[in-house]
Motif scaffolding. Structure first.
Motif, PDB file in Angstrom:
ATOM      1  N   ILE A  78       1.004  -1.122  -0.004  1.00  0.00           N
ATOM      2  CA  ILE A  78       0.055   0.051   0.202  1.00  0.00           C
ATOM      3  C   ILE A  78       0.958   1.143   0.036  1.00  0.00           C
ATOM      4  CG2 ILE A  78      -1.981   1.362   1.074  1.00  0.00           C
ATOM      5  CD1 ILE A  78      -2.738  -1.536   0.217  1.00  0.00           C
ATOM      6  N   ARG A  79       0.704   2.237  -1.009  1.00  0.00           N
ATOM      7  CA  ARG A  79       1.616   3.260  -1.358  1.00  0.00           C
ATOM      8  C   ARG A  79       0.790   4.483  -0.565  1.00  0.00           C
ATOM      9  NH1 ARG A  79       3.781   3.191  -7.271  1.00  0.00           N
ATOM     10  NH2 ARG A  79       4.332   0.984  -7.523  1.00  0.00           N
ATOM     11  N   ALA A  80      -0.414   4.591  -0.136  1.00  0.00           N
ATOM     12  CA  ALA A  80      -1.166   5.650   0.606  1.00  0.00           C
ATOM     13  C   ALA A  80      -2.399   5.116   0.960  1.00  0.00           C
ATOM     14  CB  ALA A  80      -1.167   6.906  -0.509  1.00  0.00           C
ATOM     15  N   CYS A  81      -3.034   5.780   2.137  1.00  0.00           N
ATOM     16  CA  CYS A  81      -4.201   5.480   2.616  1.00  0.00           C
ATOM     17  C   CYS A  81      -4.988   6.715   2.962  1.00  0.00           C
ATOM     18  CB  CYS A  81      -4.132   4.395   3.620  1.00  0.00           C
ATOM     19  SG  CYS A  81      -3.112   5.068   5.132  1.00  0.00           S
ATOM     20  N   LYS A  82      -6.391   6.195   3.239  1.00  0.00           N
ATOM     21  CA  LYS A  82      -7.116   7.363   3.909  1.00  0.00           C
ATOM     22  C   LYS A  82      -8.147   6.644   4.880  1.00  0.00           C
ATOM     23  CE  LYS A  82     -10.851   9.126   1.807  1.00  0.00           C
ATOM     24  NZ  LYS A  82     -12.119   8.313   2.298  1.00  0.00           N
ATOM     25  N   THR A  83      -8.534   7.708   5.805  1.00  0.00           N
ATOM     26  CA  THR A  83      -9.646   7.242   6.623  1.00  0.00           C
ATOM     27  C   THR A  83     -10.875   7.910   6.397  1.00  0.00           C
ATOM     28  OG1 THR A  83      -8.957   8.930   8.364  1.00  0.00           O
ATOM     29  CG2 THR A  83      -7.863   6.741   8.529  1.00  0.00           C
ATOM     30  N   GLY A  84     -12.074   7.359   6.606  1.00  0.00           N
ATOM     31  CA  GLY A  84     -13.505   8.018   6.440  1.00  0.00           C
ATOM     32  C   GLY A  84     -14.058   7.802   7.763  1.00  0.00           C
ATOM     33  N   MET A  85     -15.223   7.317   7.665  1.00  0.00           N
ATOM     34  CA  MET A  85     -15.968   7.206   8.822  1.00  0.00           C
ATOM     35  C   MET A  85     -15.626   6.081   9.657  1.00  0.00           C
ATOM     36  SD  MET A  85     -19.993   5.151   8.961  1.00  0.00           S
ATOM     37  CE  MET A  85     -20.806   4.825  10.367  1.00  0.00           C
ATOM     38  N   LEU A  86     -15.439   6.444  11.032  1.00  0.00           N
ATOM     39  CA  LEU A  86     -15.045   5.552  11.948  1.00  0.00           C
ATOM     40  C   LEU A  86     -15.606   5.196  13.213  1.00  0.00           C
ATOM     41  CD1 LEU A  86     -11.025   6.623  12.018  1.00  0.00           C
ATOM     42  CD2 LEU A  86     -12.346   4.861  10.633  1.00  0.00           C
ATOM     43  N   GLY A  87     -16.805   5.790  13.365  1.00  0.00           N
ATOM     44  CA  GLY A  87     -17.959   5.352  14.166  1.00  0.00           C
ATOM     45  C   GLY A  87     -17.597   5.938  15.630  1.00  0.00           C
ATOM     46  N   ASP A  88     -16.839   5.256  16.527  1.00  0.00           N
ATOM     47  CA  ASP A  88     -16.917   5.600  17.761  1.00  0.00           C
ATOM     48  C   ASP A  88     -15.192   5.709  18.164  1.00  0.00           C
ATOM     49  OD1 ASP A  88     -15.917   3.069  17.969  1.00  0.00           O
ATOM     50  OD2 ASP A  88     -17.789   2.156  19.216  1.00  0.00           O
ATOM     51  N   ALA A  89     -15.044   6.040  19.555  1.00  0.00           N
ATOM     52  CA  ALA A  89     -13.567   6.243  19.982  1.00  0.00           C
ATOM     53  C   ALA A  89     -12.945   4.947  20.025  1.00  0.00           C
ATOM     54  CB  ALA A  89     -13.687   6.844  21.498  1.00  0.00           C
ATOM     55  N   ASN A  90     -13.612   3.626  20.294  1.00  0.00           N
ATOM     56  CA  ASN A  90     -12.827   2.352  20.375  1.00  0.00           C
ATOM     57  C   ASN A  90     -12.383   2.158  19.013  1.00  0.00           C
ATOM     58  OD1 ASN A  90     -13.218   1.870  22.815  1.00  0.00           O
ATOM     59  ND2 ASN A  90     -15.216   0.821  22.618  1.00  0.00           N
ATOM     60  N   HIS A  91     -13.152   2.460  17.846  1.00  0.00           N
ATOM     61  CA  HIS A  91     -12.611   2.222  16.504  1.00  0.00           C
ATOM     62  C   HIS A  91     -11.401   2.882  15.890  1.00  0.00           C
ATOM     63  CE1 HIS A  91     -16.417  -0.594  16.703  1.00  0.00           C
ATOM     64  NE2 HIS A  91     -15.576  -1.284  15.565  1.00  0.00           N
ATOM     65  N   VAL A  92     -11.723   4.513  16.397  1.00  0.00           N
ATOM     66  CA  VAL A  92     -10.671   5.197  16.152  1.00  0.00           C
ATOM     67  C   VAL A  92      -9.494   4.882  16.534  1.00  0.00           C
ATOM     68  CG1 VAL A  92      -9.755   7.525  16.467  1.00  0.00           C
ATOM     69  CG2 VAL A  92     -12.236   7.329  15.759  1.00  0.00           C
ATOM     70  N   HIS A  93      -9.435   4.628  17.800  1.00  0.00           N
ATOM     71  CA  HIS A  93      -8.294   3.985  18.552  1.00  0.00           C
ATOM     72  C   HIS A  93      -7.631   2.718  17.957  1.00  0.00           C
ATOM     73  CE1 HIS A  93      -5.449   2.987  21.922  1.00  0.00           C
ATOM     74  NE2 HIS A  93      -6.142   1.708  21.901  1.00  0.00           N
ATOM     75  N   GLN A  94      -8.364   1.979  17.620  1.00  0.00           N
ATOM     76  CA  GLN A  94      -7.967   0.736  17.025  1.00  0.00           C
ATOM     77  C   GLN A  94      -7.425   0.943  15.583  1.00  0.00           C
ATOM     78  OE1 GLN A  94      -8.461  -1.713  19.157  1.00  0.00           O
ATOM     79  NE2 GLN A  94      -7.521  -3.448  18.150  1.00  0.00           N
ATOM     80  N   VAL A  95      -7.933   1.854  14.776  1.00  0.00           N
ATOM     81  CA  VAL A  95      -7.530   2.199  13.492  1.00  0.00           C
ATOM     82  C   VAL A  95      -6.023   2.788  13.509  1.00  0.00           C
ATOM     83  CG1 VAL A  95      -8.041   3.935  11.508  1.00  0.00           C
ATOM     84  CG2 VAL A  95      -9.686   2.284  12.309  1.00  0.00           C
ATOM     85  N   ALA A  96      -5.956   3.751  14.671  1.00  0.00           N
ATOM     86  CA  ALA A  96      -4.625   4.356  15.052  1.00  0.00           C
ATOM     87  C   ALA A  96      -3.729   3.376  15.283  1.00  0.00           C
ATOM     88  CB  ALA A  96      -4.932   5.534  16.086  1.00  0.00           C
ATOM     89  N   LEU A  97      -3.988   2.473  16.104  1.00  0.00           N
ATOM     90  CA  LEU A  97      -2.854   1.417  16.337  1.00  0.00           C
ATOM     91  C   LEU A  97      -2.414   0.735  15.072  1.00  0.00           C
ATOM     92  CD1 LEU A  97      -4.522  -0.644  19.743  1.00  0.00           C
ATOM     93  CD2 LEU A  97      -2.397   1.393  19.444  1.00  0.00           C
ATOM     94  N   ASN A  98      -3.328   0.422  14.340  1.00  0.00           N
ATOM     95  CA  ASN A  98      -3.064  -0.288  13.066  1.00  0.00           C
ATOM     96  C   ASN A  98      -2.102   0.350  12.250  1.00  0.00           C
ATOM     97  OD1 ASN A  98      -3.998  -3.432  12.731  1.00  0.00           O
ATOM     98  ND2 ASN A  98      -5.803  -2.066  13.738  1.00  0.00           N
ATOM     99  N   LEU A  99      -2.658   1.822  11.969  1.00  0.00           N
ATOM    100  CA  LEU A  99      -1.719   2.591  11.203  1.00  0.00           C
ATOM    101  C   LEU A  99      -0.410   2.835  11.655  1.00  0.00           C
ATOM    102  CD1 LEU A  99      -4.457   5.125  10.148  1.00  0.00           C
ATOM    103  CD2 LEU A  99      -3.380   3.624   8.924  1.00  0.00           C
TER     104      LEU A  99
END
Length: 267
Positions: A78-99
């Motif tokens: 993957i050369r570039a990525c974007k975020t959109g709808m993430l829903g709630d704090a837990n999912h924002v946190h989980q996405v941040a951990l993976n990024l």
């Protein structure tokens, strides 16, 4: 792993679906295709949605979010990525951990908070998590005017205050900022970009009076992500994406009874 196998530009959207096809992951994948990059997706949420509004939404289990990230990292470049709808704090946190765990290139954060029809797409409690955990990972953040005001706590009565919003977002950790001016009531839509080197510029387009603008923000961020994956610098990516979105609005298609979708085939 043979890098030649992954020589074609690949990008990722981390967001929610739109069963109506106009926004979210559906808009992102259509945009990626038109920009000639290969699109992948981490589905964070599923919505029951059409041009009239969002009828229901369901957030994916957190371990399923993790598994999607891991699956992509194991096979793609993957050369570039974007975020959109993430829903709630837990999912924002989980996405941040993976990024932080995986290098998927420059991250464009589209801080989606409310759908065109008014349905909330981010719980109010999650705004703090976006500010604290996601913005510091952002190569670019692309809020519209109301989103920028929520994130910064500032009010912008005119375009003259867009730079204040942008500087405030940089102070929260985002390297580069694009304030989208579509919510202002001018005949010309003007977006303000502030780059990490301190330079800034405006991108403008004529305002078209139409209800067919569903997915505009998603499409803009997706087009920027694609251009970055193709190797263009950020200013060129933003300007190219803005022109593409303008064409998708001008070359309208008649779909749905409410806030209709863009024409992603626009030439």
């Amino acid at each position: 792993m043979n890098d030649q196998v992954n020589s074609f530009p690949q990008v990722l959207t981390i967001a929610g679906t739109d069963s109506g096809g106009g926004a979210g992951i559906m808009a992102d994948l259509k945009t990626f295709q038109m920009q000639r990059v290969f699109g992948t997706a981490v589905v964070v949420a599923v919505t029951a949605q059409n041009t009239l509004g969002v009828q229901d939404s369901y957030l994916m289990p957190l371990d399923m979010v993790d598994e999607q990230f891991a699956a992509l990292a194991a096979d793609f470049k993957i050369r570039a990525c974007k975020t959109g709808m993430l829903g709630d704090a837990n999912h924002v946190h989980q996405v941040a951990l993976n990024l932080q765990k995986y290098n998927f290139g420059p991250v464009t954060v589209d801080p989606v908070m409310v759908a065109k029809g008014g349905a909330p797409l981010l719980e109010p409690a999650a705004v703090a998590t976006v500010k604290e955990e996601l913005l510091p990972l952002a190569n670019l953040v692309t809020p519209n005017l109301p989103e920028a005001e929520v994130l910064t706590g500032l009010r912008a009565e005119s375009e003259a205050q867009y730079p204040d919003l942008a500087h405030s977002l940089q102070e929260l950790g985002a390297q580069n900022v694009l304030i989208k001016g579509g919510h202002a009531s001018h005949n010309t839509v003007r977006d303000y970009a502030l780059l990490s080197n301190g330079s800034s510029f405006w991108v403008s387009s004529p305002r078209k009076q139409t209800e067919r603008t569903h997915g505009t923000g998603d499409t803009l961020a997706a087009a920027i992500t694609a251009q970055l994956a193709l190797g263009h610098n950020l200013q060129d990516a933003i300007e190219s994406a803005k022109k593409y979105v303008s064409r998708t609005i001008e070359q309208t298609i008649q779909v749905g009874h409410g806030h209709g979708p863009l024409n992603h085939w626009a030439k």
